[in-house]
Scaffold this motif. Structure first.
Motif, mmCIF file in Angstrom:
data_model
loop_
_atom_site.group_PDB
_atom_site.id
_atom_site.type_symbol
_atom_site.label_atom_id
_atom_site.label_comp_id
_atom_site.label_asym_id
_atom_site.label_seq_id
_atom_site.Cartn_x
_atom_site.Cartn_y
_atom_site.Cartn_z
ATOM 1 N N GLN A 183 32.407 43.314 42.409
ATOM 2 C CA GLN A 183 32.985 42.016 42.064
ATOM 3 C C GLN A 183 33.799 42.113 40.776
ATOM 4 O O GLN A 183 34.899 41.546 40.671
ATOM 5 N N LYS A 184 33.273 42.842 39.800
ATOM 6 C CA LYS A 184 33.987 43.010 38.538
ATOM 7 C C LYS A 184 35.304 43.752 38.748
ATOM 8 O O LYS A 184 36.348 43.366 38.206
ATOM 9 N N THR B 191 31.732 34.502 44.396
ATOM 10 C CA THR B 191 32.936 35.318 44.496
ATOM 11 C C THR B 191 34.200 34.465 44.561
ATOM 12 O O THR B 191 35.294 34.992 44.735
ATOM 13 N N ARG C 209 22.565 40.002 50.175
ATOM 14 C CA ARG C 209 22.122 39.304 48.983
ATOM 15 C C ARG C 209 21.396 38.016 49.346
ATOM 16 O O ARG C 209 21.609 37.412 50.377
ATOM 17 N N ARG D 237 27.718 43.694 41.887
ATOM 18 C CA ARG D 237 28.317 43.171 40.661
ATOM 19 C C ARG D 237 29.457 44.058 40.177
ATOM 20 O O ARG D 237 30.477 43.564 39.688
ATOM 21 N N LYS D 238 29.286 45.360 40.310
ATOM 22 C CA LYS D 238 30.357 46.274 39.908
ATOM 23 C C LYS D 238 31.596 46.067 40.770
ATOM 24 O O LYS D 238 32.723 46.054 40.268
#
Length: 487
Positions: A8-9, A373, A48, A5-6
């Protein structure tokens, strides 16, 4: 999962930085790390599992993606078609209705069968459709906006220029320089309003004009035939969105980086209204008859009615903040919108399109990518098609997804190897009804639909000989326009 998540952010932040109209040295350094972050995300992504990975997936467990590959860029061939899902948001209560009579049920079943047959035929035709892609090379930075006028494509870029392209020959016709900041938006007034301005300037009635907005706080009006700027409006704010309202004497509506919406008279070019309507930059303005729709970076959407007054012509009908539209999520966003009747289609850097019922604020969403994504950059309508662009943060691939209107049912996806990110879109059709599209972003590309006639077979045989195809396109353009040229 936390690291994914980090990453992707961070990639989303970098992608947003890449399309900013100007960059600081610190921002350029962050962008330089994109390949490193993408490589790390690719390593973690296969580990994932969960429902996020199953959106838009069909088949026998092989996890086929919504997007499909094409073998060669010159002819983008649409692939097999997985469905996209439409997910309703919010708790809606439906009243129980009486059961219809058998005769009514039979009639409804017949209508449903006819509708389904039409959709099946439409989907089959798009699965067989072919496009020839031709790059228009000349800008030295990202293309931020495009419009189509007759057989011309006009593009605006962060390199501060507006370029005019002749589509049949894929050549640059004019380079309109004059802005001192990146060009952010373009629009084309209808012919009748162009004629009025042309007469006032003692120009030919056939002169066409283009409006360009820029970060240099100005709107410029360009005469395409003579290739000159005939009027410049200073707006006191960076112009981030622009449209023309074809009502009464005509109006130019601009949006600024500070959230302000301004209205300018087409007759006098004087400001006749300024409204602080949004909290952040206005990133999209579109019209539908007397209505004007504005969308902003914080995800809010405002709906205005044009009253054709000399002063304060726009009256606010509705304002829906990001909490309602579902497009909020922090600063630096980029919302694009496309209205249709009581609905507004919204793209806001997510894996889906949002559909806002602008009269009551209800929303639904339409899956536009099989992975979380996926980033939806722009949405566009042409005829009975809804087109959404999608960019995959993980691998850098881009796709155009096609949906039928008004049902918003998924038809097919168009992509090709190493396709660049598509940030803007324009469409038109030829005299024979074939589609012509142009996409802008890292590259400026014209999409030409190939008909099923002998011309398509000619293209297949001689597709590698560009000069022959250009000649063929030129003669076809002459044939389509000979009437207007002799008039």
């Amino acid at each position: 999962m936390g690291e994914v998540r980090k990453l992707q952010k961070k990639l989303r932040q970098i992608e947003n930085l890449e399309i900013k109209i100007s960059l600081t040295p610190e921002e350029r350094f962050k962008i330089s790390r994109k390949a490193e972050l993408r490589s790390r995300l690719a390593e973690l992504q296969p580990q994932r599992s969960g429902p996020q990975q199953t959106l838009g997936i069909v088949g026998d467990g092989k996890k086929e993606k919504m997007k499909r590959q094409v073998e060669d860029a010159p002819e983008a061939i649409p692939p097999q078609t997985p469905p996209a899902s439409k997910i309703l948001k919010g708790d809606k209560k439906f009243k129980k209705q009486a059961s219809p009579s058998p005769a009514v049920r039979r009639e409804e079943t017949a209508v449903d069968a006819e509708t389904e047959a039409e959709f099946t035929s439409l989907r089959a035709s798009w699965e067989k459709a072919k496009f020839r892609l031709r790059p228009l090379e000349g800008h030295n930075d990202i293309v931020t906006c495009v419009v189509a006028v007759d057989n011309l494509v006009i593009s605006g870029s962060r390199d501060t220029t507006v370029k005019v392209w002749h589509v049949p020959t894929a050549t640059e016709q004019k380079n309109l320089g004059g802005h001192t900041g990146g060009v952010t938006c373009l629009c084309a007034p209808p012919p009748e309003y162009c004629r009025r301005l042309a007469r006032s300037l003692s120009l030919s009635d056939k002169e066409r004009f283009i409006l360009s907005g820029s970060a240099d706080c100005s709107v410029k009006i360009w005469a395409l035939n003579i290739g000159q700027c005939v009027k410049s409006i200073y707006t006191f704010n960076s112009v981030t969105a622009l449209c023309f309202v074809s009502m009464g004497d005509g109006y130019i509506v601009t949006g600024s980086d500070g959230g302000k919406v301004q209205v300018w008279s087409w007759q006098t070019f004087e400001n006749c209204q300024s409204i602080n309507s949004h909290q952040e930059a206005v990133t999209s303005i579109q019209t539908q008859g007397p209505l004007v729709f504005s969308g902003s970076a914080e995800g809010g959407v405002s709906v205005w009615e044009n009253q054709c007054w000399d002063r304060d012509p726009l009256r606010l009908l509705h304002h829906w903040p990001g909490q309602v539209t579902g497009c909020g999520g922090g600063a630096g966003g980029r919302l694009t919108l496309s209205p249709r009747g009581d609905r507004v289609f919204l793209a806001y850097g997510q894996a889906w399109l949002k559909i806002l019922q602008w009269r009551n604020g209800s929303t639904s969403r339409l899956t536009n990518h099989s992975s979380i994504t996926g980033v939806t950059d722009c949405v566009h309508q042409t005829g009975g098609l809804l087109i959404g662009s999608c960019y995959d943060l993980t691998n850098g691939e881009s796709t155009l997804n096609l949906f039928s209107l008004p049902q918003c049912r998924y038809l097919t996806s168009l992509t090709w190897p190493e396709s660049p990110r598509m940030l803007c879109f324009a469409t038109w059709t030829t005299g024979s009804g074939d589609h012509r599209w142009v996409t802008g972003g890292r590259s400026l590309i014209v999409w030409e639909q190939l008909s099923s006639s002998g011309r398509q077979r000619w293209v297949k045989v001689w597709g590698s000989v560009d000069i022959l195809q250009n000649c063929l396109d030129f003669f076809k353009w002459m044939y389509d326009n000979i009437g207007s040229m002799l008039a």
